[in-house]
Enzyme design. Structure first.
Site, PDB file in Angstrom:
ATOM      1  N   LYS A 263       0.826  -1.203   0.000  1.00 14.79           N
ATOM      2  CA  LYS A 263       0.000   0.000   0.000  1.00 14.79           C
ATOM      3  C   LYS A 263       0.861   1.255   0.000  1.00 14.79           C
ATOM      4  O   LYS A 263       0.477   2.279  -0.514  1.00 14.79           O
ATOM      5  CB  LYS A 263      -0.894   0.005   1.241  1.00 14.79           C
ATOM      6  CG  LYS A 263      -1.815  -1.184   1.277  1.00 14.79           C
ATOM      7  CD  LYS A 263      -2.870  -1.092   2.334  1.00 14.79           C
ATOM      8  CE  LYS A 263      -3.773  -2.310   2.197  1.00 14.79           C
ATOM      9  NZ  LYS A 263      -4.896  -2.358   3.073  1.00 14.79           N
ATOM     10  N   ARG A 264       2.017   1.156   0.630  1.00 13.90           N
ATOM     11  CA  ARG A 264       2.864   2.345   0.741  1.00 13.90           C
ATOM     12  C   ARG A 264       3.653   2.633  -0.538  1.00 13.90           C
ATOM     13  O   ARG A 264       4.047   3.761  -0.776  1.00 13.90           O
ATOM     14  CB  ARG A 264       3.821   2.201   1.917  1.00 13.90           C
ATOM     15  CG  ARG A 264       3.136   2.426   3.256  1.00 13.90           C
ATOM     16  CD  ARG A 264       3.979   1.887   4.390  1.00 13.90           C
ATOM     17  NE  ARG A 264       4.233   0.462   4.224  1.00 13.90           N
ATOM     18  CZ  ARG A 264       3.370  -0.501   4.580  1.00 13.90           C
ATOM     19  NH1 ARG A 264       2.223  -0.173   5.112  1.00 13.90           N
ATOM     20  NH2 ARG A 264       3.648  -1.772   4.401  1.00 13.90           N
TER      21      ARG A 264
END
Ligand code: GLU
Length: 512
Positions: A263-264
């Site tokens: 997600k990052r």
């Protein structure tokens, strides 16, 4: 054969990552291809990781992608409820059934007990302590404790969990539609908690019970669930239920191929990871593909090819074509590398294949420009700009001169390099030539322009750049004849007249 029924079973622990959308997509394609049902089930048994808003986000995301479930959370269906917390009461009897049949047992160990065991193991140099067939006899459970003590504890209301009694040294064989046969020895598996002290089942129990009750025929999910699959098939076998077919999809890897796309990564590497915008409780925003200007068709097309291939070189597919062609046999085993540039390429292809009128309507609907412009005008702008654009917003920003009353900025490099001493005079003459045109069409403008070059024996390079600079402020762009015809005679002439003085002033300032 029974009707194909597949499910997408996300946990609402945050926004749906594009890997999750791909899992949903493959489930959708498989269901449609086989005339089956595509079910959305929300697996919210992990109270600690529950994120408000995530369920709606998941539903909205699937809707935007055009891969809607025909049954499930947010939809109707006769096997509901489709949110596990709303089915809470259903699971306990199944856990009890496994205890009664000797496949599971009650465990009274507190979290401190478990922590102590882990610490002790660590000091003895054992890396990973597990609750299993070896250690369970030294723990507090209905196998190690006397019947009497168990009864006392129950009468006393001591909290307990229900754990799977993992057999020793049994080879569990399961067939995966993508990976073939997978064999895992139970000595490598622990006694997983099936039912928690809180009265809530764990993911494992709820997942199997629901797949059974919802008559799921194929479990298509991410590779990260492969390690849980042996426990899952053991649960089916313990209940005496027929196993569904399993297909574990390959991981989606970062663009550099080093590890799973997280997600990052999106924010770090500058591309969206989520289908639509997501706002965290702390007010942090993650941009979605939708809001970033991607066509859902391009996003879905890109995702389809991230792990699946059609067997030939075709790259552009409509959703219907994907349904037609999809098969689990053509899903690969190894990780699929995500390519943000290729994703843009897909968008470009869809942009080019959309009609000019269609793009014009989108500009209007999405309110990408201020001011009152007709579909006809916008369509002709789109026709000129779309070959160079990746996103619709590029049409509006690169073609800002179509929407400005006058030119505010002139490309500095073009002024410096192309605005020569004789350019002002040439432009004056060109203005006079263009003013003589009655019907300001592309063909007429081109004829007059070419005749002027011929008459003066000028090359295009002597006149073209200055002409473009005055009318658009830029050094590059589509055909000037088309641009002028779209803008109209009075705009072109007044821009050229006003621009002359402005560009001369810029040139003088630069030289001073
Ligand atoms: N709830 C699991 C998840 O969040 C579902 C895994 C499965 O499909 O069995 O991905």
């Amino acid at each position: 054969m029974s009707k194909v029924r597949v499910r997408f079973a996300p946990s609402p622990t945050g926004p749906l990552h594009m890997g999750g959308v791909r899992t949903a997509l493959y489930n959708y394609l498989f269901a449609k291809k086989n005339g089956g049902d595509f079910i959305l089930r929300i697996e919210d048994t992990d109270e600690k990781r529950f994120v408000p808003g995530a369920q709606d986000y998941i539903i909205e995301s699937l809707k935007w992608c055009g891969i809607e479930p025909n049954e499930g959370a947010g939809y109707t269906g006769d096997k509901g409820p489709y949110v596990q917390s709303q089915r809470k009461e259903m699971y306990r009897p199944y856990a009890d059934q496994l205890v009664a049949s000797g496949h599971a047992y009650l465990a009274f160990d507190t979290s401190e007990d478990l922590e102590n065991m882990r610490e002790q193991a660590k000091t003895m140099g054992l890396a990973n302590w597990q609750y299993n067939g070896v250690t369970r006899s030294s723990m507090k459970n209905s196998i190690s404790l006397s019947k009497e003590e168990v009864e006392n504890r129950l009468a006393n209301g001591d909290p307990y969990t229900i754990r799977m009694k993992m057999p020793r040294n049994v080879d569990i064989k399961l067939h995966d539609e993508i990976r073939g046969w997978v064999t895992v020895n139970t000595n490598n598996l622990d006694d997983k908690v099936l039912f928690k002290e809180t009265g809530m089942p764990t993911y494992h129990l709820a997942n199997i019970v629901d797949d059974h009750l919802m008559e799921i025929t194929h479990v298509i999910r991410g590779e990260e669930w492969l390690p849980s699959a042996p426990l899952h098939v053991l649960l089916y076998d313990s209940f005496g239920w027929e196993r569904p077919k399993f297909a574990h999809l390959p991981l989606i890897l970062r663009p550099d191929g080093k590890g799973k796309l997280s997600k990052r990564d999106g924010d770090k590497l500058g591309f969206p990871v989520f289908p639509i915008d997501w706002m965290t409780a702390e007010g942090e925003k993650y941009t979605g593909y939708k809001e970033d200007g991607y066509f859902k068709e391009a996003f879905v097309n890109m995702l389809a090819l991230l792990g699946w291939n059609p067997g030939d070189n075709q790259e552009l597919f409509s959703l219907d074509e994907l349904v037609d062609l999809f098969s689990l046999e053509r899903v690969g085993k190894s990780g699929a590398r995500f390519d943000p540039d290729k994703t843009k390429w897909f968008n470009q292809q869809y942009l080019r294949s959309t009609s000019n009128e269609g793009l014009a309507e989108m500009i209007l609907n999405e309110k990408l420009i201020e001011g009152d412009y007709s579909v006809e005008y916008l369509a002709s702008v789109c026709g000129l700009m779309k070959e160079r654009a990746t996103f619709i917003k590029d049409i509006v920003s690169d073609g800002d001169y179509f929407f400005a009353s006058d030119i505010a900025n002139y490309d500095e490099k073009t002024v410096r390099k192309k605005w020569k001493e004789d350019t002002p005079e040439i432009m004056q003459e060109l203005i006079a030539e263009l003013s003589s045109i009655e019907e300001f069409t592309t063909a007429n403008i081109e004829t007059v322009f070419s005749a002027y070059l011929a008459k003066k024996e000028y090359g295009f390079g002597k006149v073209g750049p200055g002409f473009r600079l005055l009318v658009t402020g830029k050094g590059m762009g589509p055909s000037m004849f088309d641009i002028c015809a779209t803008l109209g005679k009075s705009t072109v002439i007044s821009r050229m007249e006003e621009g002359l003085a402005k560009v001369n002033a810029l040139k003088n300032a630069a030289q001073a």
